[in-house]
Design a protein around this motif. Structure first.
Motif, PDB file in Angstrom:
ATOM      1  N   TYR A 189       0.738  -1.386 -11.097  1.00 32.82           N
ATOM      2  CA  TYR A 189       1.660  -0.258 -10.317  1.00 32.82           C
ATOM      3  C   TYR A 189       1.396   1.173 -11.115  1.00 32.82           C
ATOM      4  O   TYR A 189       2.067   1.663 -11.904  1.00 32.82           O
ATOM      5  CB  TYR A 189       2.986  -0.424 -10.288  1.00 32.82           C
ATOM      6  N   PRO A 190      -0.145   1.445 -11.114  1.00 35.61           N
ATOM      7  CA  PRO A 190      -0.541   2.714 -11.759  1.00 35.61           C
ATOM      8  C   PRO A 190       0.242   4.040 -11.288  1.00 35.61           C
ATOM      9  O   PRO A 190       0.186   5.029 -12.115  1.00 35.61           O
ATOM     10  CB  PRO A 190      -1.800   2.631 -11.678  1.00 35.61           C
ATOM     11  N   LYS A 191       0.583   3.945 -10.169  1.00 35.55           N
ATOM     12  CA  LYS A 191       1.081   5.530  -9.554  1.00 35.55           C
ATOM     13  C   LYS A 191       2.473   5.611  -9.617  1.00 35.55           C
ATOM     14  O   LYS A 191       3.124   6.828  -9.486  1.00 35.55           O
ATOM     15  CB  LYS A 191       0.672   5.383  -8.212  1.00 35.55           C
ATOM     16  N   VAL A 192       3.275   4.544  -9.807  1.00 38.62           N
ATOM     17  CA  VAL A 192       4.805   4.529  -9.818  1.00 38.62           C
ATOM     18  C   VAL A 192       5.505   4.038 -10.760  1.00 38.62           C
ATOM     19  O   VAL A 192       4.866   3.103 -11.533  1.00 38.62           O
ATOM     20  CB  VAL A 192       5.529   4.094  -8.424  1.00 38.62           C
ATOM     21  N   ASP A 220       0.744  -1.070   0.125  1.00 33.37           N
ATOM     22  CA  ASP A 220       0.051  -0.028   0.000  1.00 33.37           C
ATOM     23  C   ASP A 220       0.898   1.199   0.062  1.00 33.37           C
ATOM     24  O   ASP A 220       0.529   2.060  -0.769  1.00 33.37           O
ATOM     25  CB  ASP A 220      -0.922  -0.178   1.233  1.00 33.37           C
ATOM     26  N   TRP A 221       1.885   1.343   0.872  1.00 32.01           N
ATOM     27  CA  TRP A 221       2.814   2.275   0.657  1.00 32.01           C
ATOM     28  C   TRP A 221       3.763   2.203  -0.143  1.00 32.01           C
ATOM     29  O   TRP A 221       4.733   3.197  -0.745  1.00 32.01           O
ATOM     30  CB  TRP A 221       3.299   2.874   2.044  1.00 32.01           C
ATOM     31  N   PRO A 279       1.322  -1.097 -15.641  1.00 26.49           N
ATOM     32  CA  PRO A 279       0.531  -0.166 -15.048  1.00 26.49           C
ATOM     33  C   PRO A 279      -0.772  -0.498 -14.394  1.00 26.49           C
ATOM     34  O   PRO A 279      -1.262  -0.066 -13.703  1.00 26.49           O
ATOM     35  CB  PRO A 279       0.128   0.877 -16.201  1.00 26.49           C
ATOM     36  N   THR A 283       4.076   1.213  -3.166  1.00 24.16           N
ATOM     37  CA  THR A 283       3.589   1.617  -4.414  1.00 24.16           C
ATOM     38  C   THR A 283       2.986   3.022  -4.516  1.00 24.16           C
ATOM     39  O   THR A 283       2.317   3.359  -5.389  1.00 24.16           O
ATOM     40  CB  THR A 283       2.746   0.725  -4.886  1.00 24.16           C
ATOM     41  N   ASP A 284       3.426   3.935  -3.418  1.00 23.23           N
ATOM     42  CA  ASP A 284       2.588   5.202  -3.319  1.00 23.23           C
ATOM     43  C   ASP A 284       3.845   6.199  -3.521  1.00 23.23           C
ATOM     44  O   ASP A 284       4.784   5.950  -2.851  1.00 23.23           O
ATOM     45  CB  ASP A 284       2.011   5.364  -1.886  1.00 23.23           C
ATOM     46  N   PRO A 285       3.717   6.899  -4.486  1.00 25.94           N
ATOM     47  CA  PRO A 285       4.976   7.949  -4.794  1.00 25.94           C
ATOM     48  C   PRO A 285       5.274   8.901  -3.854  1.00 25.94           C
ATOM     49  O   PRO A 285       6.170   9.586  -3.941  1.00 25.94           O
ATOM     50  CB  PRO A 285       4.265   9.024  -6.113  1.00 25.94           C
ATOM     51  N   GLN A 330       6.557   2.456 -16.855  1.00 23.47           N
ATOM     52  CA  GLN A 330       5.472   1.682 -16.393  1.00 23.47           C
ATOM     53  C   GLN A 330       5.258   0.515 -17.240  1.00 23.47           C
ATOM     54  O   GLN A 330       4.703   0.522 -18.271  1.00 23.47           O
ATOM     55  CB  GLN A 330       4.308   2.617 -16.000  1.00 23.47           C
TER      56      GLN A 330
END
Length: 368
Positions: A246-249, A198-199, A243, A201-203, A240
């Motif tokens: 891992y859509p955000k990073v 959860d974190w 995507p 893969t968070d930018p 990516q």
């Protein structure tokens, strides 16, 4: 033959005695250790060492209620030692040091809580999400006189230290190129827990994807092998390839570091067919292939060999041994050591430059 056998037996006995003495020294007066967060998958490092004797976990903080009630340390640490609030844990349990298993973004928050209390900190790689966080952490460590270390798996590889020694001896001449390969099939693919991904893969919380998660290894090793010299420039391509997962990073990163006489290519990815942490170091007179923690190949003077690197000895073979030894003033880390703050400030600078380069398509030039 009996005499030779006797000498061998005596040597083995002395080595075993020496090892036992060193281990007993580690177990004497164990380090009072606090754990900040349990969402990082590397928390198994504490779990696997509990009961070894060199540290005792005096408190654990975790802000997520469900995760605090059930995690890798449940049943290993008394339930009364788990706290929702980090500062309450620090004040009530009074650890000498805290090891952080939260998001990279939270590293600063933990140092802000620990430093004024004189509590030393070791974070999982990398040091921080960006230069602003890293500088604040370094300023706090300096102001309050605490140790601030960064833990990498590759710090404990016998082959990396043997490569370092050979390079210092001039065995392959000057480094002219390095290819550093780090990563695995992807955190979701290899089964990392949701509380971790959860974190991860968070930018914001991780600072990026594979560029942060695995790009840091090559930046750390390069800074060490080049005696703390910064590269002149950093150029990077982030992609990516998955995507949907891992859509955000980014999930694939290539970082090129330009030194005055060498080029370093760091290939960090969540798309390798299998996990890897290896590097090829090319010198003006030979090469070193660091294949695994134990296996390496060296080419020099026209011949290739497969030397067996000497095993690292305590406290230099384990993050927790090292942390304790540094805190207790038993050892002093050399400048730009793999775990040291000065090295890891440069690591963060390289990573932030890589992200900026990928955004603009241009190299980023670092100030000396």
């Amino acid at each position: 033959m009996n005499r030779i056998a006797g000498i061998v037996a005596l040597t083995c006995c002395l080595l075993m005695t020496f090892t036992v003495v060193k281990m007993n020294a580690q177990e004497k007066n164990p380090l009072r250790l606090g754990v900040a967060g349990v969402s990082h998958g590397h928390v198994w490092e504490v779990v696997s060492r509990i009961g070894r004797g060199d540290f005792i976990v005096v408190g654990v903080s975790e802000k997520d209620d469900a995760l605090r009630m059930q995690n890798a340390l449940t049943g290993k640490v008394d339930a009364s030692l788990f706290y929702a609030d980090l500062e309450e844990m620090l004040d009530k349990t009074k650890p000498e040091a805290v090891i952080v298993y939260e998001s990279i973004y939270d590293h600063l928050r933990v140092v802000e809580a620990c430093a004024p209390r004189g509590i030393h900190v070791m974070v999982e790689k990398p040091l921080a999400v960006n230069n602003e966080h890293a500088r604040k952490m370094a300023d706090l460590a300096s102001q309050y006189g605490i140790q601030l270390l960064t833990n990498y798996e590759t710090t404990w590889y016998d082959t990396n230290h043997e490569a370092f020694r050979l390079i210092r001896e001039g065995a392959i001449g000057e480094i002219v190129r390095m290819n550093v390969y780090d990563g695995h099939e992807g955190p979701i693919e290899i089964g990392c827990g949701k509380e971790f991904t959860d974190w991860l893969t968070d930018p914001v919380l991780n600072g990026g994807g594979a560029v942060i998660d695995f790009g840091c290894y090559g930046a750390n090793l390069s800074t060490w092998l080049f005696n703390g010299e910064k590269p002149e420039s950093v150029y990077a391509v982030l992609q990516q390839q998955k995507p949907d997962l891992y859509p955000k990073v980014d999930d694939d990163a290539t970082i090129v570091l330009k030194y005055p006489k060498a080029t370093i290519q760091i290939m960090a990815s969540w798309n390798w067919p299998k996990g890897r942490k290896d590097m090829h170091i090319y010198g003006s007179q030979g090469y070193i292939y660091q294949n695994t923690a134990k296996d390496m190949h060296v080419y020099k003077e026209g011949k290739e060999s497969n030397p067996v690197p000497p095993e690292l000895q305590a406290p230099y073979n384990d993050a927790f041994y090292l942390l304790k030894a540094v805190i207790r003033n038993e050892i002093t880390l050399p400048p730009f050591d793999l775990s040291a703050l000065d090295n890891n400030l440069i690591v963060v600078e390289i990573l932030q430059a890589a992200i900026e380069s990928a955004r603009t398509g241009q190299p980023v030039y670092l100030t000396k």
